[in-house]
Design a protein around this motif. Structure first.
Motif, PDB file in Angstrom:
ATOM      1  N   ILE A  35      26.089  34.974  49.600  1.00 18.21           N
ATOM      2  CA  ILE A  35      26.732  35.932  50.499  1.00 18.21           C
ATOM      3  C   ILE A  35      27.826  35.216  51.285  1.00 18.21           C
ATOM      4  CG2 ILE A  35      26.422  37.508  52.452  1.00 18.21           C
ATOM      5  CD1 ILE A  35      23.548  37.958  51.548  1.00 18.21           C
ATOM      6  N   PHE A  36      29.008  35.747  51.196  1.00 17.29           N
ATOM      7  CA  PHE A  36      30.130  35.269  52.017  1.00 17.29           C
ATOM      8  C   PHE A  36      30.431  36.338  53.059  1.00 17.29           C
ATOM      9  CE2 PHE A  36      31.247  33.039  47.927  1.00 17.29           C
ATOM     10  CZ  PHE A  36      31.028  31.742  48.383  1.00 17.29           C
ATOM     11  N   GLU A  37      30.294  36.005  54.334  1.00 15.62           N
ATOM     12  CA  GLU A  37      30.642  36.928  55.404  1.00 15.62           C
ATOM     13  C   GLU A  37      32.013  36.551  55.960  1.00 15.62           C
ATOM     14  OE1 GLU A  37      26.583  38.652  57.189  1.00 15.62           O
ATOM     15  OE2 GLU A  37      26.853  36.520  57.644  1.00 15.62           O
ATOM     16  N   ASN A  38      32.575  37.487  56.720  1.00 22.18           N
ATOM     17  CA  ASN A  38      33.935  37.308  57.251  1.00 22.18           C
ATOM     18  C   ASN A  38      34.912  36.963  56.124  1.00 22.18           C
ATOM     19  OD1 ASN A  38      33.215  37.722  60.054  1.00 22.18           O
ATOM     20  ND2 ASN A  38      32.184  35.738  59.934  1.00 22.18           N
ATOM     21  N   THR A  39      34.723  37.671  55.003  1.00 22.86           N
ATOM     22  CA  THR A  39      35.529  37.431  53.806  1.00 22.86           C
ATOM     23  C   THR A  39      36.013  38.769  53.248  1.00 22.86           C
ATOM     24  OG1 THR A  39      34.216  35.446  53.301  1.00 22.86           O
ATOM     25  CG2 THR A  39      35.580  36.338  51.531  1.00 22.86           C
ATOM     26  N   PRO A  40      37.032  39.355  53.853  1.00 31.38           N
ATOM     27  CA  PRO A  40      37.536  40.633  53.339  1.00 31.38           C
ATOM     28  C   PRO A  40      38.232  40.455  51.990  1.00 31.38           C
ATOM     29  CG  PRO A  40      38.961  39.794  55.082  1.00 31.38           C
ATOM     30  CD  PRO A  40      37.762  38.896  55.050  1.00 31.38           C
ATOM     31  N   VAL A  41      38.031  41.409  51.114  1.00 34.64           N
ATOM     32  CA  VAL A  41      38.726  41.426  49.827  1.00 34.64           C
ATOM     33  C   VAL A  41      39.987  42.261  49.987  1.00 34.64           C
ATOM     34  CG1 VAL A  41      38.608  42.094  47.396  1.00 34.64           C
ATOM     35  CG2 VAL A  41      36.590  41.131  48.541  1.00 34.64           C
ATOM     36  N   THR A  42      41.118  41.673  49.687  1.00 30.34           N
ATOM     37  CA  THR A  42      42.397  42.349  49.910  1.00 30.34           C
ATOM     38  C   THR A  42      42.975  42.988  48.658  1.00 30.34           C
ATOM     39  OG1 THR A  42      43.533  40.219  49.636  1.00 30.34           O
ATOM     40  CG2 THR A  42      42.974  40.901  51.883  1.00 30.34           C
ATOM     41  N   SER A  43      42.534  42.536  47.485  1.00 29.76           N
ATOM     42  CA  SER A  43      43.028  43.157  46.251  1.00 29.76           C
ATOM     43  C   SER A  43      42.065  42.893  45.109  1.00 29.76           C
ATOM     44  CB  SER A  43      44.422  42.636  45.892  1.00 29.76           C
ATOM     45  OG  SER A  43      44.358  41.282  45.501  1.00 29.76           O
ATOM     46  N   LEU A  44      42.120  43.772  44.124  1.00 32.67           N
ATOM     47  CA  LEU A  44      41.292  43.670  42.921  1.00 32.67           C
ATOM     48  C   LEU A  44      42.209  43.853  41.727  1.00 32.67           C
ATOM     49  CD1 LEU A  44      38.454  43.641  41.503  1.00 32.67           C
ATOM     50  CD2 LEU A  44      38.459  46.141  41.796  1.00 32.67           C
ATOM     51  N   THR A  45      42.326  42.826  40.891  1.00 30.07           N
ATOM     52  CA  THR A  45      43.226  42.886  39.741  1.00 30.07           C
ATOM     53  C   THR A  45      42.550  42.260  38.529  1.00 30.07           C
ATOM     54  OG1 THR A  45      44.228  40.777  40.402  1.00 30.07           O
ATOM     55  CG2 THR A  45      45.329  42.791  41.136  1.00 30.07           C
ATOM     56  N   ARG A  46      43.111  42.562  37.369  1.00 33.94           N
ATOM     57  CA  ARG A  46      42.584  41.962  36.142  1.00 33.94           C
ATOM     58  C   ARG A  46      43.171  40.565  35.963  1.00 33.94           C
ATOM     59  NH1 ARG A  46      39.736  42.867  32.046  1.00 33.94           N
ATOM     60  NH2 ARG A  46      39.229  44.965  32.733  1.00 33.94           N
ATOM     61  N   ASP A  47      42.318  39.667  35.472  1.00 35.15           N
ATOM     62  CA  ASP A  47      42.726  38.290  35.186  1.00 35.15           C
ATOM     63  C   ASP A  47      42.146  37.942  33.815  1.00 35.15           C
ATOM     64  OD1 ASP A  47      43.348  35.632  35.095  1.00 35.15           O
ATOM     65  OD2 ASP A  47      42.393  35.093  36.984  1.00 35.15           O
ATOM     66  N   ALA A  48      42.931  38.236  32.759  1.00 30.95           N
ATOM     67  CA  ALA A  48      42.463  38.068  31.376  1.00 30.95           C
ATOM     68  C   ALA A  48      41.215  38.925  31.165  1.00 30.95           C
ATOM     69  CB  ALA A  48      42.224  36.600  31.066  1.00 30.95           C
ATOM     70  N   GLU A  49      40.094  38.311  30.813  1.00 33.87           N
ATOM     71  CA  GLU A  49      38.876  39.081  30.560  1.00 33.87           C
ATOM     72  C   GLU A  49      38.021  39.261  31.809  1.00 33.87           C
ATOM     73  OE1 GLU A  49      38.237  40.619  27.637  1.00 33.87           O
ATOM     74  OE2 GLU A  49      40.259  39.915  27.188  1.00 33.87           O
ATOM     75  N   LEU A  50      38.456  38.696  32.918  1.00 34.58           N
ATOM     76  CA  LEU A  50      37.696  38.780  34.160  1.00 34.58           C
ATOM     77  C   LEU A  50      38.438  39.636  35.182  1.00 34.58           C
ATOM     78  CD1 LEU A  50      36.585  35.040  34.530  1.00 34.58           C
ATOM     79  CD2 LEU A  50      35.340  36.921  33.446  1.00 34.58           C
ATOM     80  N   MET A  51      37.759  39.932  36.284  1.00 36.29           N
ATOM     81  CA  MET A  51      38.371  40.601  37.417  1.00 36.29           C
ATOM     82  C   MET A  51      38.582  39.569  38.521  1.00 36.29           C
ATOM     83  SD  MET A  51      38.740  43.592  36.233  1.00 36.29           S
ATOM     84  CE  MET A  51      39.515  44.204  37.730  1.00 36.29           C
ATOM     85  N   ARG A  52      39.728  39.665  39.185  1.00 38.39           N
ATOM     86  CA  ARG A  52      40.041  38.719  40.261  1.00 38.39           C
ATOM     87  C   ARG A  52      40.042  39.445  41.598  1.00 38.39           C
ATOM     88  NH1 ARG A  52      44.827  36.530  42.653  1.00 38.39           N
ATOM     89  NH2 ARG A  52      46.124  37.756  41.252  1.00 38.39           N
ATOM     90  N   LEU A  53      39.269  38.912  42.537  1.00 36.22           N
ATOM     91  CA  LEU A  53      39.189  39.460  43.884  1.00 36.22           C
ATOM     92  C   LEU A  53      39.859  38.482  44.830  1.00 36.22           C
ATOM     93  CD1 LEU A  53      36.133  39.892  42.362  1.00 36.22           C
ATOM     94  CD2 LEU A  53      36.051  41.570  44.208  1.00 36.22           C
ATOM     95  N   GLN A  54      40.909  38.943  45.465  1.00 32.64           N
ATOM     96  CA  GLN A  54      41.668  38.102  46.387  1.00 32.64           C
ATOM     97  C   GLN A  54      41.060  38.202  47.784  1.00 32.64           C
ATOM     98  OE1 GLN A  54      44.659  36.130  45.766  1.00 32.64           O
ATOM     99  NE2 GLN A  54      43.974  35.356  47.762  1.00 32.64           N
TER     100      GLN A  54
END
Length: 462
Positions: free
Chosen positions: A209-228
């Motif tokens: 669990i990561f707290e105080n960690t907002p996700v600002t974007s969700l994009t595709r990265d090849a076969e994976l998903m990337r959460l910024q």
């Protein structure tokens, strides 16, 4: 005592937060990593998703990304009412999902039973108790509604008891209410403790669990998903979006629900004599039958939570933290409290706060997948997410696994989430619906606009 005086010392934070020991937050994400499942959101839905995923896939790397502290937003600010329903009640299942109403009602009860078993299995100290709920009516048309509820309950074998006169006064003695329906299959938790315990169990299961960690974007990265996130990129094979009342990461969901603010008061501790003066001697909760309704319950230290009625939408779906305090709503709740319970008219309030309800036009949660089936989402619980969040978590995991289950076969979660119109039409439509609901509460007459919404199977409820 004036309303201002009764509210003067009220702490502007949820009472529930004071019942949980202060602990250090989980560290924020500061290094890039790859995982099997990333879950965005550390409230009820996200933590149930993590727990159930860890049960099904004990060797998987599961990460929860929470923008603040787990449960700090909607989950920890709720009333903690545990409904044995996933469909916003039996009546809603029958009127809006008639073709599968029997299945929805069965699955709702099974989920409630599973919720209780999970609490017992993991020894969660969340003050869970199945104490029942008393639904009360103040007008002839609300009494008719209780009788309709009774017929529906009888049809599906759900225990209930209709109460009037002295029988009602033995449960609740108020000059406002003249009839009631008691249902025993209803439970309660301390929502802050429930979040805390889910968090504890998830960590013990190996969930990161990561707290105080907002996700600002969700994009595709090849076969994976990337959460910024602000300080790290998280790459995941699969993603669950459990953001609920927050602004959704998927653009296609941006009009699927609106944030509605709901407000709560909690009294000073009440003596047994004070509780007896209003006939409320058990631990059950109470909810009245208006469209603009109050819900109330006892806390472990014998305070009363008194909440609801106002349902406030702010232009542009504003989610500013400042909106969690609304003096006019607190004053109205205090005034209505004194009217409902004259013998408690001088009771002071120790806590006042607001929370956001993720309100969908169908009044039930919706779920689906995106990005080639690698991303699952569930939201729009419309005030009924304490137990339904567990069911939604299982539904999303089934979807990510392409499983054929009772949950994935349901039509209700897969139905189109009717979009709310953009501003300024959105605010106008919400105001028109709310005005219609207020008129119906006062007269029993449903407006043409609300009847039109009914015809399309949509509404504005909580």
């Amino acid at each position: 005592m004036s309303i201002d005086a009764k509210l003067a010392e009220a702490e502007p934070n949820p009472f529930w937060f004071t019942t949980v020991p202060k602990t250090a937050p989980c560290a924020p994400a500061i290094h890039d990593m790859t995982c099997d499942l990333a879950i965005v959101g550390g409230g009820f839905t996200g933590l149930w998703s993590a727990l159930k995923a860890s049960e099904h896939h004990p060797d998987a790397t599961i990460v929860v990304l929470e923008g603040k502290r787990c449960g700090q937003d909607a989950s920890g600010r709720s009333g903690g009412f545990c409904a044995p329903s996933i469909s916003h009640g039996v009546s809603n299942a029958l009127t809006r999902h008639s073709s599968e109403a029997e299945t929805l009602i069965r699955l709702g009860q099974e989920n409630f039973d599973g919720y209780a078993k999970d609490i017992d299995r993991y020894e969660m100290q969340a003050e869970f108790a199945q104490d029942g709920k008393l639904n009360v009516a103040a007008t002839p048309w609300q009494i008719d509604g209780l009788h309709s509820m009774a017929r529906n309950y009888a049809r599906f074998g759900i225990p209930y008891e209709l109460l009037v006169g002295d029988a009602l006064k033995e449960k609740l003695d108020s000059p406002i209410y003249s009839a009631g329906l008691f249902e025993s299959s209803y439970g309660f938790v301390n929502p802050a403790k429930m979040v805390s315990e889910l968090r504890r169990v998830c960590l013990a299961q190996g969930v990161v669990i990561f707290e105080n960690t907002p996700v600002t974007s969700l994009t595709r990265d090849a076969e994976l998903m990337r959460l910024q996130t602000p300080n790290a990129n998280i790459r995941a094979k699969q993603v669950i979006l459990a953001t609920n009342s927050a602004k959704p990461l998927l653009k296609r969901l941006s009009l699927s629900f609106i944030p509605i603010y709901d407000y709560s008061l909690v009294t000073e501790p009440l003596s047994n004599a004070q509780w007896a003066s209003i006939g409320w001697v058990g631990r059950y909760g109470v909810s009245d039958s208006g469209n603009q309704f109050h819900y109330s319950r006892k806390t472990a230290d014998n305070r009363m939570l008194w909440a609801g009625f106002d349902a406030i939408y702010h232009y542009g779906s504003d989610r500013s933290d400042a909106l969690l305090q609304r003096p006019e709503s607190f004053a109205l709740l205090a005034e209505q409290f004194a009217e409902a319970f004259p013998s408690l008219a001088d009771v002071q309030f120790d806590f006042k706060w607001g929370g956001i309800i993720d309100t969908s036009a169908r009044t039930t949660f919706f779920s689906g997948t995106a990005h080639r089936g690698q991303v699952a989402y569930a939201m729009g619980f419309t005030g009924q997410g304490v137990t339904a969040s567990r069911f939604a978590a299982l539904t999303m995991l089934d979807g990510l696994g392409s499983l054929d289950t009772d949950r994935t076969r349901l039509k209700m979660p897969r139905r189109l989430a009717v979009p709310f119109p953009p501003e300024p039409m959105r605010s106008a439509a919400v105001k028109l619906a709310q005005n219609g609901l207020a008129v119906e509460d006062a007269t029993g007459e449903r407006s043409r606009f609300l009847k039109l919404l009914d015809a399309f199977g949509i509404g504005f409820d909580s």
